[in-house]
Motif scaffolding. Structure first.
Motif, PDB file in Angstrom:
ATOM      1  N   VAL A 185      -3.302  -0.283  12.694  1.00 37.96           N
ATOM      2  CA  VAL A 185      -2.064   0.327  12.217  1.00 37.96           C
ATOM      3  C   VAL A 185      -0.988  -0.741  12.075  1.00 37.96           C
ATOM      4  N   VAL A 186      -0.367  -0.771  10.914  1.00 38.29           N
ATOM      5  CA  VAL A 186       0.739  -1.686  10.646  1.00 38.29           C
ATOM      6  C   VAL A 186       1.942  -0.865  10.217  1.00 38.29           C
ATOM      7  N   ARG A 187       3.102  -1.146  10.821  1.00 40.44           N
ATOM      8  CA  ARG A 187       4.326  -0.534  10.319  1.00 40.44           C
ATOM      9  C   ARG A 187       4.712  -1.292   9.056  1.00 40.44           C
ATOM     10  N   HIS A 188       4.347  -0.715   7.921  1.00 38.59           N
ATOM     11  CA  HIS A 188       4.506  -1.387   6.637  1.00 38.59           C
ATOM     12  C   HIS A 188       5.971  -1.467   6.225  1.00 38.59           C
ATOM     13  N   ALA A 189       6.751  -0.438   6.580  1.00 37.68           N
ATOM     14  CA  ALA A 189       8.158  -0.400   6.192  1.00 37.68           C
ATOM     15  C   ALA A 189       8.895   0.595   7.065  1.00 37.68           C
ATOM     16  N   SER A 190      10.193   0.403   7.161  1.00 38.58           N
ATOM     17  CA  SER A 190      11.091   1.355   7.815  1.00 38.58           C
ATOM     18  C   SER A 190      12.310   1.531   6.915  1.00 38.58           C
ATOM     19  N   GLN A 191      12.691   2.772   6.696  1.00 37.19           N
ATOM     20  CA  GLN A 191      13.871   3.030   5.868  1.00 37.19           C
ATOM     21  C   GLN A 191      14.403   4.421   6.181  1.00 37.19           C
ATOM     22  N   LYS A 192      15.714   4.513   6.332  1.00 31.33           N
ATOM     23  CA  LYS A 192      16.395   5.794   6.520  1.00 31.33           C
ATOM     24  C   LYS A 192      15.802   6.596   7.671  1.00 31.33           C
ATOM     25  N   GLY A 193      15.381   5.889   8.733  1.00 31.95           N
ATOM     26  CA  GLY A 193      14.845   6.569   9.905  1.00 31.95           C
ATOM     27  C   GLY A 193      13.392   6.955   9.804  1.00 31.95           C
ATOM     28  N   TYR A 194      12.711   6.513   8.770  1.00 30.82           N
ATOM     29  CA  TYR A 194      11.298   6.829   8.589  1.00 30.82           C
ATOM     30  C   TYR A 194      10.442   5.580   8.773  1.00 30.82           C
ATOM     31  N   ARG A 195       9.236   5.788   9.312  1.00 28.61           N
ATOM     32  CA  ARG A 195       8.245   4.731   9.426  1.00 28.61           C
ATOM     33  C   ARG A 195       7.148   4.977   8.390  1.00 28.61           C
ATOM     34  N   VAL A 196       6.803   3.956   7.635  1.00 26.74           N
ATOM     35  CA  VAL A 196       5.650   4.016   6.742  1.00 26.74           C
ATOM     36  C   VAL A 196       4.534   3.233   7.414  1.00 26.74           C
ATOM     37  N   LEU A 197       3.459   3.929   7.771  1.00 31.91           N
ATOM     38  CA  LEU A 197       2.340   3.327   8.478  1.00 31.91           C
ATOM     39  C   LEU A 197       1.162   3.117   7.541  1.00 31.91           C
ATOM     40  N   ARG A 198       0.604   1.912   7.628  1.00 30.94           N
ATOM     41  CA  ARG A 198      -0.633   1.601   6.884  1.00 30.94           C
ATOM     42  C   ARG A 198      -1.774   1.598   7.881  1.00 30.94           C
ATOM     43  N   VAL A 199      -2.755   2.473   7.665  1.00 27.42           N
ATOM     44  CA  VAL A 199      -3.820   2.697   8.616  1.00 27.42           C
ATOM     45  C   VAL A 199      -5.167   2.341   7.973  1.00 27.42           C
ATOM     46  N   THR A 200      -5.928   1.478   8.651  1.00 29.00           N
ATOM     47  CA  THR A 200      -7.254   1.096   8.170  1.00 29.00           C
ATOM     48  C   THR A 200      -8.224   1.088   9.353  1.00 29.00           C
ATOM     49  N   ARG A 201      -9.495   0.925   9.043  1.00 30.69           N
ATOM     50  CA  ARG A 201     -10.508   0.897  10.104  1.00 30.69           C
ATOM     51  C   ARG A 201     -10.432  -0.409  10.898  1.00 30.69           C
TER      52      ARG A 201
END
Length: 201
Positions: A185-201
């Motif tokens: 899991v990588v926190r790909h981005a954060s904006q306006k109080g949201y986390r965008v998570l990139r999830v791979t095996r």
């Protein structure tokens, strides 16, 4: 859960049709919406962050893509227009949401490449090159974990999942839980109080 929610299978509220307009990557969308579905009046702010910050598919993207919890279909329509060689599965428990998504896929000229389905109607042998979701946090942590444990394992070996979660609704704790489950899991981005998570095996 009790009452009429966007995650009800058959909303009892009146549809009260409306339209939602938004732009993603230079393209304008006008989609049909209705009461009783998630974020019926506008593109949800979390979904907007996800579509702005995650890596959208390209014309070369092939295979099956999954919009998990599709609502009235904004993610589905964006994926379908960006990846004309792919098939997009739009999955939601909400019957009204599925009907709206099917209609909106036709509005953007992608009806033949979008498969709208209830969760139990997706064939077991379908695996996904990409999974996209603004997951239904308000169903509760246990149900959310069950949902992700059901669908993330259906990623192809080199597949990627893009999730958006509000920080104040547990975005960071979800990151930790996914890591504990063995996902990368990588926190790909954060904006306006949201986390965008990139999830791979």
């Amino acid at each position: 859960m009790t009452g009429d929610h966007y995650f009800s299978s058959r909303p009892a509220s009146l549809p009260q049709p409306r339209q939602v307009e938004f732009s993603v990557a230079g393209r304008d969308y006008t989609l049909d919406s209705a009461g009783g579905v998630f974020s019926a009046d506008r593109l949800d702010p979390g979904t907007a962050v996800l579509l702005r910050k995650a890596e959208l598919p390209t014309p070369e993207t092939a295979g099956a893509l999954l919009d998990l919890g599709c609502g009235f279909g904004p993610i589905t329509c964006v994926l379908a227009t960006h990846a004309p060689a792919a098939t997009v599965w739009a999955v939601d428990v909400n019957e009204r949401a599925r009907e709206l998504t099917a209609g909106n896929a036709a509005r953007v000229g992608a009806a033949g490449r979008v498969r709208v389905a209830a969760p139990d109607d997706v064939p077991d042998d379908v695996t996904f090159a990409q999974l996209w979701s603004n997951p239904p946090i308000r169903v509760g942590k246990e149900e959310l974990h069950t949902l992700l444990l059901r669908w993330l394992p259906r990623l192809a070996p080199d597949g990627v999942a893009w999730l958006v979660v509000a920080r104040h609704l547990g975005g960071d704790s979800l990151h930790g839980w996914l890591t504990d489950q063995g996902w990368q899991v990588v926190r790909h981005a954060s904006q306006k109080g949201y986390r965008v998570l990139r999830v791979t095996r």
